[in-house]
Design a protein around this motif. Sequence first.
Motif, PDB file in Angstrom:
ATOM      1  N   PHE A  57       0.861  -1.185   0.000  1.00  0.00           N
ATOM      2  CA  PHE A  57       0.000   0.000   0.000  1.00  0.00           C
ATOM      3  C   PHE A  57       0.889   1.224   0.000  1.00  0.00           C
ATOM      4  O   PHE A  57       1.831   1.328   0.789  1.00  0.00           O
ATOM      5  N   LYS A  58       0.594   2.172  -0.893  1.00  0.00           N
ATOM      6  CA  LYS A  58       1.447   3.354  -1.047  1.00  0.00           C
ATOM      7  C   LYS A  58       0.604   4.592  -1.326  1.00  0.00           C
ATOM      8  O   LYS A  58      -0.427   4.508  -2.008  1.00  0.00           O
ATOM      9  N   VAL A  59       1.052   5.735  -0.827  1.00  0.00           N
ATOM     10  CA  VAL A  59       0.437   7.021  -1.148  1.00  0.00           C
ATOM     11  C   VAL A  59       1.295   7.752  -2.172  1.00  0.00           C
ATOM     12  O   VAL A  59       2.480   7.465  -2.332  1.00  0.00           O
ATOM     13  N   SER A  60       0.698   8.723  -2.874  1.00  0.00           N
ATOM     14  CA  SER A  60       1.381   9.429  -3.965  1.00  0.00           C
ATOM     15  C   SER A  60       1.421  10.926  -3.702  1.00  0.00           C
ATOM     16  O   SER A  60       0.458  11.514  -3.196  1.00  0.00           O
ATOM     17  N   GLU A  61       2.524  11.543  -4.108  1.00  0.00           N
ATOM     18  CA  GLU A  61       2.668  12.991  -3.983  1.00  0.00           C
ATOM     19  C   GLU A  61       2.192  13.716  -5.234  1.00  0.00           C
ATOM     20  O   GLU A  61       1.764  14.864  -5.174  1.00  0.00           O
ATOM     21  N   ASP A  62       2.265  13.053  -6.383  1.00  0.00           N
ATOM     22  CA  ASP A  62       1.885  13.643  -7.659  1.00  0.00           C
ATOM     23  C   ASP A  62       0.363  13.770  -7.730  1.00  0.00           C
ATOM     24  O   ASP A  62      -0.370  12.780  -7.647  1.00  0.00           O
ATOM     25  N   GLY A  73      -0.074   7.829   4.847  1.00  0.00           N
ATOM     26  CA  GLY A  73      -0.908   6.670   4.586  1.00  0.00           C
ATOM     27  C   GLY A  73      -0.438   5.492   5.404  1.00  0.00           C
ATOM     28  O   GLY A  73       0.764   5.329   5.643  1.00  0.00           O
ATOM     29  N   VAL A  74      -1.373   4.668   5.860  1.00  0.00           N
ATOM     30  CA  VAL A  74      -1.065   3.551   6.748  1.00  0.00           C
ATOM     31  C   VAL A  74      -1.860   2.335   6.305  1.00  0.00           C
ATOM     32  O   VAL A  74      -2.979   2.454   5.786  1.00  0.00           O
ATOM     33  N   SER A  75      -1.289   1.141   6.539  1.00  0.00           N
ATOM     34  CA  SER A  75      -2.006  -0.105   6.299  1.00  0.00           C
ATOM     35  C   SER A  75      -1.685  -1.084   7.418  1.00  0.00           C
ATOM     36  O   SER A  75      -0.516  -1.366   7.685  1.00  0.00           O
ATOM     37  N   GLY A  76      -2.713  -1.581   8.094  1.00  0.00           N
ATOM     38  CA  GLY A  76      -2.539  -2.538   9.176  1.00  0.00           C
ATOM     39  C   GLY A  76      -3.896  -2.997   9.669  1.00  0.00           C
ATOM     40  O   GLY A  76      -4.901  -2.295   9.498  1.00  0.00           O
ATOM     41  N   ASP A  77      -3.949  -4.160  10.275  1.00  0.00           N
ATOM     42  CA  ASP A  77      -5.222  -4.704  10.755  1.00  0.00           C
ATOM     43  C   ASP A  77      -5.559  -4.079  12.102  1.00  0.00           C
ATOM     44  O   ASP A  77      -5.101  -4.532  13.154  1.00  0.00           O
TER      45      ASP A  77
END
Length: 480
Positions: A279-284, A313-317
Amino acid sequence: MPISSPGSGYSANDASVGDLDGDGDYEFVLKWDPDNAKDNSQSGVTGTVFVDAYRLDGTRLWRIDLGRNIRAGAHYTQFQVYDYDGDGRAEVAMKTADGTRDGRGTVIGDAGADHRNSGGYILTGPEFLTMFDGRTGAAVSTVNYDPPRGTVSSWGDSYGNRVDRFLAGTAYLDGARPSLVMARGYYTRAVVAAWDFRNGALTKRWTFDSTSSGNSGYAGQGNHSLSVADVDQDGRDEIVYGAATIDDNGRGLWTTGLGHGDAGHVGDLDPSRPGLEYFKVSEDTSKPGSWFADARTGQRLWTTASGSDNGRGVSGDIHPGSPGAESWSNADGSLRSPTGVTVGRKPSSANFLIWWDGDPTRELLDQTRVDKYGTGGDTRLLTGTDVASNNGTKATPALSADILGDWREEVVWRKSDNTALRIHSTPNQTDRRIPTLMHDTQYRVAIAWQNTAYNQPPHPSFHIGNGMTTPPWPDVHYAG
């Protein structure tokens, strides 16, 4: 744990752990930043960066003075603490320069050299990579830093912002022994170099350069951090370099072309699918605000709308009512399931994660507090007192890791007056039998790279969460 400041105007910053003396206990390695540290985009002369080693009782083992030719700031000094040669004692690696003084007082390069320009940038002079002995801080092996800066403007600007964006990590590139990974650049040109430390010497394993033939699609894809994981399940680690991944052999594995971002998370985020996810966030602002992909191929499984510089951005249960990891970000108003479906209220923070209480869902770590996610609101579990977070608005801990031997994680903050590191551990019992997370290779190397640039939380190679299956038992090998 008491610590000793190098002087007024200094704050304890990022920390890491390793068994430096081979006694079976972790020691701490701590970076000290001057109060005038700068982002690469800001001009100005900075103070000296220091790196210390401490036993848990506060005994200082050594201090490295990086000297006037290493600028202070989050993107300059990335240090790695790991046992690279397999002798049962961890080494410490970082970029050095003329005037660096090791833990025994020996100077690297020219002690009198001053390569700073009027803006405080260091754009001339030699650059080194040094492996230090963890017991003494002595420089054991020093080589020329790869990649070299070359022509400053070839990295995207001429004043020194992009040329000095450094990342670092540790990876099992052959599946058996750890290698040191050092990198330069991510907005435009990106170069990643892998090094082995064997028999007291650093030797280069490979170099990946986005300017090499066939690699142009890997330019401009890096994050302010990197991750290490065996994404293709072949027993050897890959370097997840933002919106691209470098294979264990130093060749490009995949690139999405979706560009730079501030945060990324690799793990078994969707346990219903084989392998790992990313999972990734974008600056563009022209790219999706965030995206969720198969970590082996880079195939996007879902995206969110474009139009903003998505900084967190975060990803986790964190939600027991939704299987697998939930993902959320600053620019998205929803908490999303592994399939991208909205499953509830967005949490109060988008920063670090921590396993704190007795159940397998993860908690929220931000600034100097730990919160439990709830569908109606978050519940405070810990408020740190007389402690401070690091790195300005990033508000990250000195370290967060499973360092005391039970699968829950500790959080380490500096005391507000910089006289100690405080290690906070959960008071809660658990009925879950999960091997110590530091025995999971992906998690262990994540603790090594956690201090890199914009710090990110660690993830193991297997899923921990509500309804989890029996965790894998680690394949433990003993040094010597």
